[in-house]
Design a protein around this motif. Structure first.
Motif, PDB file in Angstrom:
ATOM      1  N   ALA A 165       0.849  -1.191   0.000  1.00  0.00           N
ATOM      2  CA  ALA A 165       0.000   0.000   0.000  1.00  0.00           C
ATOM      3  C   ALA A 165       0.885   1.242   0.000  1.00  0.00           C
ATOM      4  O   ALA A 165       1.938   1.256   0.635  1.00  0.00           O
ATOM      5  CB  ALA A 165      -0.910   0.006   1.224  1.00  0.00           C
ATOM      6  N   ILE A 170     -10.396  -8.217  -2.133  1.00  0.00           N
ATOM      7  CA  ILE A 170     -10.413  -7.309  -3.278  1.00  0.00           C
ATOM      8  C   ILE A 170      -9.158  -7.506  -4.120  1.00  0.00           C
ATOM      9  O   ILE A 170      -9.222  -7.577  -5.355  1.00  0.00           O
ATOM     10  CB  ILE A 170     -10.556  -5.844  -2.796  1.00  0.00           C
ATOM     11  CG1 ILE A 170     -11.937  -5.647  -2.169  1.00  0.00           C
ATOM     12  CG2 ILE A 170     -10.319  -4.857  -3.940  1.00  0.00           C
ATOM     13  CD1 ILE A 170     -12.092  -4.343  -1.399  1.00  0.00           C
ATOM     14  N   VAL A 171      -8.012  -7.639  -3.457  1.00  0.00           N
ATOM     15  CA  VAL A 171      -6.747  -7.850  -4.161  1.00  0.00           C
ATOM     16  C   VAL A 171      -6.744  -9.206  -4.870  1.00  0.00           C
ATOM     17  O   VAL A 171      -6.302  -9.315  -6.016  1.00  0.00           O
ATOM     18  CB  VAL A 171      -5.557  -7.711  -3.177  1.00  0.00           C
ATOM     19  CG1 VAL A 171      -4.257  -8.191  -3.794  1.00  0.00           C
ATOM     20  CG2 VAL A 171      -5.441  -6.265  -2.707  1.00  0.00           C
ATOM     21  N   ASP A 182      -9.329  -6.595  -8.298  1.00  0.00           N
ATOM     22  CA  ASP A 182     -10.136  -5.378  -8.412  1.00  0.00           C
ATOM     23  C   ASP A 182      -9.376  -4.126  -7.990  1.00  0.00           C
ATOM     24  O   ASP A 182      -9.841  -3.016  -8.225  1.00  0.00           O
ATOM     25  CB  ASP A 182     -11.415  -5.498  -7.582  1.00  0.00           C
ATOM     26  CG  ASP A 182     -12.393  -6.499  -8.164  1.00  0.00           C
ATOM     27  OD1 ASP A 182     -12.250  -6.849  -9.346  1.00  0.00           O
ATOM     28  OD2 ASP A 182     -13.297  -6.914  -7.428  1.00  0.00           O
ATOM     29  N   HIS A 183      -8.226  -4.283  -7.367  1.00  0.00           N
ATOM     30  CA  HIS A 183      -7.423  -3.131  -6.951  1.00  0.00           C
ATOM     31  C   HIS A 183      -6.634  -2.536  -8.114  1.00  0.00           C
ATOM     32  O   HIS A 183      -6.021  -1.482  -7.988  1.00  0.00           O
ATOM     33  CB  HIS A 183      -6.468  -3.538  -5.814  1.00  0.00           C
ATOM     34  CG  HIS A 183      -5.441  -4.526  -6.243  1.00  0.00           C
ATOM     35  ND1 HIS A 183      -5.742  -5.761  -6.793  1.00  0.00           N
ATOM     36  CD2 HIS A 183      -4.085  -4.469  -6.213  1.00  0.00           C
ATOM     37  CE1 HIS A 183      -4.636  -6.421  -7.066  1.00  0.00           C
ATOM     38  NE2 HIS A 183      -3.613  -5.644  -6.718  1.00  0.00           N
ATOM     39  N   ARG A 186      -6.266   1.593  -7.788  1.00  0.00           N
ATOM     40  CA  ARG A 186      -7.646   2.057  -7.660  1.00  0.00           C
ATOM     41  C   ARG A 186      -8.355   1.739  -6.353  1.00  0.00           C
ATOM     42  O   ARG A 186      -9.478   2.164  -6.150  1.00  0.00           O
ATOM     43  CB  ARG A 186      -8.480   1.575  -8.836  1.00  0.00           C
ATOM     44  CG  ARG A 186      -8.533   0.083  -8.983  1.00  0.00           C
ATOM     45  CD  ARG A 186      -9.434  -0.303 -10.115  1.00  0.00           C
ATOM     46  NE  ARG A 186     -10.805  -0.158  -9.651  1.00  0.00           N
ATOM     47  CZ  ARG A 186     -11.838  -0.790 -10.143  1.00  0.00           C
ATOM     48  NH1 ARG A 186     -11.693  -1.564 -11.160  1.00  0.00           N
ATOM     49  NH2 ARG A 186     -13.020  -0.629  -9.654  1.00  0.00           N
ATOM     50  N   LEU A 187      -7.723   1.036  -5.431  1.00  0.00           N
ATOM     51  CA  LEU A 187      -8.349   0.758  -4.134  1.00  0.00           C
ATOM     52  C   LEU A 187      -7.843   1.772  -3.113  1.00  0.00           C
ATOM     53  O   LEU A 187      -6.652   1.808  -2.783  1.00  0.00           O
ATOM     54  CB  LEU A 187      -8.029  -0.659  -3.661  1.00  0.00           C
ATOM     55  CG  LEU A 187      -8.496  -1.028  -2.249  1.00  0.00           C
ATOM     56  CD1 LEU A 187     -10.004  -0.843  -2.080  1.00  0.00           C
ATOM     57  CD2 LEU A 187      -8.077  -2.448  -1.911  1.00  0.00           C
ATOM     58  N   VAL A 194      -3.968   0.990  -2.652  1.00  0.00           N
ATOM     59  CA  VAL A 194      -3.534  -0.367  -2.961  1.00  0.00           C
ATOM     60  C   VAL A 194      -3.754  -0.555  -4.455  1.00  0.00           C
ATOM     61  O   VAL A 194      -4.855  -0.320  -4.964  1.00  0.00           O
ATOM     62  CB  VAL A 194      -4.319  -1.422  -2.156  1.00  0.00           C
ATOM     63  CG1 VAL A 194      -3.886  -2.832  -2.536  1.00  0.00           C
ATOM     64  CG2 VAL A 194      -4.131  -1.192  -0.657  1.00  0.00           C
ATOM     65  N   VAL A 247      -9.642  -6.322   2.345  1.00  0.00           N
ATOM     66  CA  VAL A 247      -8.665  -5.836   1.364  1.00  0.00           C
ATOM     67  C   VAL A 247      -8.075  -7.013   0.594  1.00  0.00           C
ATOM     68  O   VAL A 247      -7.944  -6.956  -0.640  1.00  0.00           O
ATOM     69  CB  VAL A 247      -7.564  -4.998   2.051  1.00  0.00           C
ATOM     70  CG1 VAL A 247      -6.454  -4.645   1.066  1.00  0.00           C
ATOM     71  CG2 VAL A 247      -8.165  -3.756   2.676  1.00  0.00           C
TER      72      VAL A 247
END
Length: 100
Positions: free
Chosen positions: A10, A87-88, A92-93, A31-32, A28, A84
Motif C-alpha cells: 500500500a 479485493i486484491v 479489483d485493486h 484504484r483501491l 492499494v 482488502v
C-alpha cells in the motif's frame, strides 16, 4: 503495517486526481483507496457529508473506496485485512484501463 504483514503493498498519502492537495490515506494497486476515519473527524456531520461527496467523485473515476473507522481498525484488524485481501485476490485493486 497490517497490510504489509499480509503481503499487500500500500502507498500512504497517495495523490488523488480530484484536487491539488487531495490525498488518500492508503492506495492499494492503482484504484483501491483506504480512508481510515477518526471518531473526532466525523463528530461533525459536515465532515461526514464532505467525505461522502469525495467518495462519490472518486468512485465516478473508477476508484473503490473503503472507509473503515478508527474503532473498526483496532477492534477487528483481521476483518479489514480480509476485506482488502479479497479485493486484491480478485484483482479489483488494479485498473482495467489500457496504459494505466
Amino acid at each position: 503495517m497490517l497490510l504489509r504483514e499480509a503481503g499487500i503493498q500500500a502507498t500512504p498519502q497517495a495523490s488523488l486526481p480530484i484536487g491539488d492537495f487531495a490525498r488518500a490515506d492508503l492506495l492499494v494497486g492503482d484504484r483501491l483507496l483506504i480512508e481510515c476515519d477518526s471518531e473526532a473527524h466525523h463528530a461533525e456531520p459536515a465532515n461526514r457529508r464532505a467525505d461522502l461527496r469525495r467518495d462519490e467523485s472518486l468512485m465516478a473515476l473508477g476508484f473503490i473506496v473503503l472507509r473503515p473507522d478508527y474503532r473498526q481498525v483496532f477492534d477487528d484488524p483481521a476483518g479489514i485485512v480480509a476485506t482488502v485481501a479479497a479485493i486484491v485476490a480478485r484483482g479489483d485493486h488494479l485498473s482495467a484501463r489500457p496504459g494505466v
